[in-house]
Design a protein around this motif. Structure first.
Motif, PDB file in Angstrom:
ATOM      1  N   TYR A 183     -11.522  -3.819  -0.437  1.00  0.00           N
ATOM      2  CA  TYR A 183     -10.915  -2.518  -0.152  1.00  0.00           C
ATOM      3  C   TYR A 183     -11.240  -1.558  -1.292  1.00  0.00           C
ATOM      4  CZ  TYR A 183      -7.255  -3.916  -3.484  1.00  0.00           C
ATOM      5  OH  TYR A 183      -6.584  -4.330  -4.601  1.00  0.00           O
ATOM      6  N   ASP A 237      -5.393  -1.808  -9.220  1.00  0.00           N
ATOM      7  CA  ASP A 237      -6.654  -2.318  -8.693  1.00  0.00           C
ATOM      8  C   ASP A 237      -7.726  -2.492  -9.758  1.00  0.00           C
ATOM      9  OD1 ASP A 237      -5.744  -2.598  -6.085  1.00  0.00           O
ATOM     10  OD2 ASP A 237      -6.074  -0.480  -5.661  1.00  0.00           O
ATOM     11  N   ALA A 238      -7.433  -2.090 -10.989  1.00  0.00           N
ATOM     12  CA  ALA A 238      -8.357  -2.356 -12.088  1.00  0.00           C
ATOM     13  C   ALA A 238      -8.200  -3.776 -12.613  1.00  0.00           C
ATOM     14  CB  ALA A 238      -8.125  -1.350 -13.214  1.00  0.00           C
ATOM     15  N   GLN A 277     -15.269  -6.862  -3.121  1.00  0.00           N
ATOM     16  CA  GLN A 277     -14.566  -5.595  -2.948  1.00  0.00           C
ATOM     17  C   GLN A 277     -14.121  -5.491  -1.497  1.00  0.00           C
ATOM     18  OE1 GLN A 277     -16.634  -2.086  -4.293  1.00  0.00           O
ATOM     19  NE2 GLN A 277     -14.942  -0.725  -3.773  1.00  0.00           N
ATOM     20  N   ARG A 290      -2.909  -8.486  -7.450  1.00  0.00           N
ATOM     21  CA  ARG A 290      -3.041  -7.440  -8.480  1.00  0.00           C
ATOM     22  C   ARG A 290      -1.708  -6.738  -8.737  1.00  0.00           C
ATOM     23  NH1 ARG A 290      -8.742  -5.889  -5.751  1.00  0.00           N
ATOM     24  NH2 ARG A 290     -10.116  -6.808  -7.345  1.00  0.00           N
ATOM     25  N   ASP A 304      -5.076   2.621  -7.004  1.00  0.00           N
ATOM     26  CA  ASP A 304      -4.289   2.978  -8.185  1.00  0.00           C
ATOM     27  C   ASP A 304      -4.657   2.052  -9.339  1.00  0.00           C
ATOM     28  OD1 ASP A 304      -2.932   0.573  -7.684  1.00  0.00           O
ATOM     29  OD2 ASP A 304      -1.312   1.567  -6.605  1.00  0.00           O
ATOM     30  N   SER A 335     -10.313   1.011  -4.251  1.00  0.00           N
ATOM     31  CA  SER A 335      -9.226   1.102  -5.216  1.00  0.00           C
ATOM     32  C   SER A 335      -8.300   2.269  -4.885  1.00  0.00           C
ATOM     33  CB  SER A 335      -9.813   1.291  -6.619  1.00  0.00           C
ATOM     34  OG  SER A 335      -8.802   1.474  -7.573  1.00  0.00           O
ATOM     35  N   GLN A 356      -5.703  -9.865  -2.158  1.00  0.00           N
ATOM     36  CA  GLN A 356      -6.176  -9.325  -3.432  1.00  0.00           C
ATOM     37  C   GLN A 356      -5.205  -8.285  -3.978  1.00  0.00           C
ATOM     38  OE1 GLN A 356     -10.086  -7.696  -2.761  1.00  0.00           O
ATOM     39  NE2 GLN A 356     -11.117  -9.662  -3.070  1.00  0.00           N
ATOM     40  N   ARG A 357      -4.792  -7.384  -3.103  1.00  0.00           N
ATOM     41  CA  ARG A 357      -3.871  -6.313  -3.510  1.00  0.00           C
ATOM     42  C   ARG A 357      -2.537  -6.913  -3.987  1.00  0.00           C
ATOM     43  NH1 ARG A 357      -3.015  -1.193  -5.465  1.00  0.00           N
ATOM     44  NH2 ARG A 357      -1.131  -0.307  -4.561  1.00  0.00           N
ATOM     45  N   TRP A 395       0.825  -1.207   0.000  1.00  0.00           N
ATOM     46  CA  TRP A 395       0.000   0.000   0.000  1.00  0.00           C
ATOM     47  C   TRP A 395       0.861   1.260   0.000  1.00  0.00           C
ATOM     48  CZ3 TRP A 395      -4.906  -1.473  -0.637  1.00  0.00           C
ATOM     49  CH2 TRP A 395      -5.276  -2.742  -0.167  1.00  0.00           C
ATOM     50  N   HIS A 407       0.175  -6.537 -12.215  1.00  0.00           N
ATOM     51  CA  HIS A 407       0.478  -5.210 -12.768  1.00  0.00           C
ATOM     52  C   HIS A 407       1.961  -5.097 -13.127  1.00  0.00           C
ATOM     53  CE1 HIS A 407       0.903  -0.699 -12.552  1.00  0.00           C
ATOM     54  NE2 HIS A 407      -0.177  -0.821 -13.299  1.00  0.00           N
TER      55      HIS A 407
END
Length: 324
Positions: free
Chosen positions: A191, A198-199, A189, A151, A195, A193, A147-148, A41, A155
Motif C-alpha cells: 500500500y 509507515d516509515a 509495498q 507498523r 503517515d 504510505s 503490514q499496517r 486507516w 509506532h
C-alpha cells in the motif's frame, strides 16, 4: 484509538455506515472482551469499492458455554486490544482464520487474546479486509492490513508498554496465510504510505503459524481460500507468488509451526512445505505435529486432546526466543 464506551455507542450507526464509528467494536460486547479498538486507516481504507462491504456478525451456536462468532465482511479494518494487568514488553498480532470468507472472532481471536494477556503479553486481534469484496488491491488486501497493523503497533509501542523489537505475529488457518505472508513479504509495498507509522518496518520478530493455509497449488491448497484470494482460475505464476513457502527471504523471522495430521480442511502438507522452505534457508523453526486434532480447534476446542498442549508449547518456544 477509542475507548469501549465510544466504540459501543458508535455501533448504532454501523449498520447504516460501517465507517461511522472508525474503530467500532462488536455488538453486545461482554465485559471480558476488549475495551480498546484501533482503526488501521485514517478515513476510508485505500482502494475501497464504491459500495463498502456490509459488516455482519453471525453467531454459530455450537457450544452452550463458548461463544463462536464470525464477521462476514470487513469495511473498517481494525484491531481489538487485550492489555495485560502487568505488561512484560512482548506483543502478538493475531490474525484469525475464516477461509478468506469471514474473520473468526472468538475461538481464533478473542480467546487467544485473553490467554496471552493473562501471561503478560499485549495482544492485538486483527480484523483484516477480505480480498474478494471489491478492494482494488485484490489479493494484497489482507497483507496491506497486516503490514499496517504491525507498523501501528510498533509506532505506538511506548503507549502499550511494549518493546518494538518483541513483536510477533500468530495466524490461524487462512489467518495463517496472512501471518506467513507478513513474515515473508514484510518488505513488499502492499500500500502507499499514509503517515509516519509507515516509515517503520513491517517485519515481525517471530511468527507462529497454526494449522495454516500456505500453498496455493491446487492439489494441496484450501480450495475456498485459494479462490477467494486469487479467483477461480489463477495462473501458475499467481499461485506461486501467493504461496509463502515459495519466497522465504533470508531475513525472515524465526517460525513456530503447528498442525494436526488428520486435518481434513487444510492438508498438513501446507505446514510441511513451509517447514522445508524455512529449513532450506537455514532459518530457525520449531514444528509440532499432532496425530489427531482436525482443523480449527483454537484453544477451547482442543480441550481433552493432545493438541491442547499447543499454547504452552508455543509459550515455551516464545519465551526461549525472548518473545514472551
Amino acid at each position: 484509538m477509542i475507548d469501549r464506551r465510544t466504540a459501543l455507542a458508535g455501533l448504532g450507526l454501523a449498520a447504516a455506515s460501517p465507517l461511522a464509528a472508525r474503530a467500532g467494536g462488536l455488538a453486545n460486547t461482554p465485559d471480558n472482551e476488549p475495551s480498546e479498538w484501533v482503526a488501521l486507516w485514517p478515513g476510508v481504507p485505500p482502494g475501497a469499492p464504491a459500495v463498502l462491504p456490509d459488516e455482519r456478525i453471525v453467531a454459530r451456536p455450537k457450544s452452550p458455554v463458548q461463544p463462536d462468532r464470525i464477521m462476514q465482511a470487513i469495511a473498517n479494518p481494525r484491531m481489538a486490544v487485550f492489555r495485560p494487568a502487568e505488561a512484560n514488553g512482548a506483543a502478538v498480532l493475531i490474525t484469525p482464520g475464516g477461509g478468506y470468507s469471514h474473520v473468526v472472532i472468538d475461538k481464533e481471536g478473542f480467546e487467544m487474546g485473553r490467554w496471552l494477556a493473562a501471561r503478560g503479553i499485549t495482544a492485538f486481534v486483527l480484523f483484516y479486509r477480505l480480498p474478494h469484496q471489491g478492494w482494488t488491491s485484490g489479493a494484497d488486501t489482507p497483507l496491506a492490513d497486516a503490514q499496517r497493523a504491525l507498523r501501528l503497533i510498533r509506532h505506538g509501542a511506548s503507549s502499550y508498554a511494549i518493546d518494538p523489537a518483541r513483536l510477533s505475529v500468530m495466524g490461524f488457518s487462512a489467518g495463517g496465510h496472512v501471518a506467513a505472508s507478513l513474515a515473508t513479504r514484510f518488505a513488499a509495498q502492499a500500500y502507499a504510505s499514509v503517515d509516519a507509522a509507515d516509515a517503520l518496518s513491517a517485519r515481525p520478530d517471530a511468527a507462529a503459524l497454526i494449522y495454516p493455509v500456505i500453498a496455493m497449488r491446487a492439489e494441496i491448497a484450501h480450495a475456498g481460500s485459494r479462490e477467494r484470494l486469487l479467483g477461480a482460475a489463477p495462473s501458475a505464476a499467481q499461485s506461486m507468488a501467493y504461496s509463502p513457502d515459495e519466497a522465504v527471504p533470508a531475513d525472515a523471522p524465526p517460525f513456530f509451526l503447528l498442525h494436526a495430521e488428520d486435518d481434513a480442511v487444510v492438508p498438513v502438507d501446507n505446514t510441511l512445505r513451509m517447514r522445508a522452505a524455512i529449513k532450506a534457508r537455514g532459518l530457525p523453526v520449531e514444528t509440532h505435529l499432532y496425530q489427531h486434532g482436525g482443523h480449527g480447534f483454537g484453544i477451547s476446542r482442543a480441550a481433552g486432546k493432545p493438541a491442547s498442549a499447543w499454547p504452552e508449547a508455543w509459550f515455551a518456544w516464545a519465551r526461549a526466543a525472548g518473545m514472551a
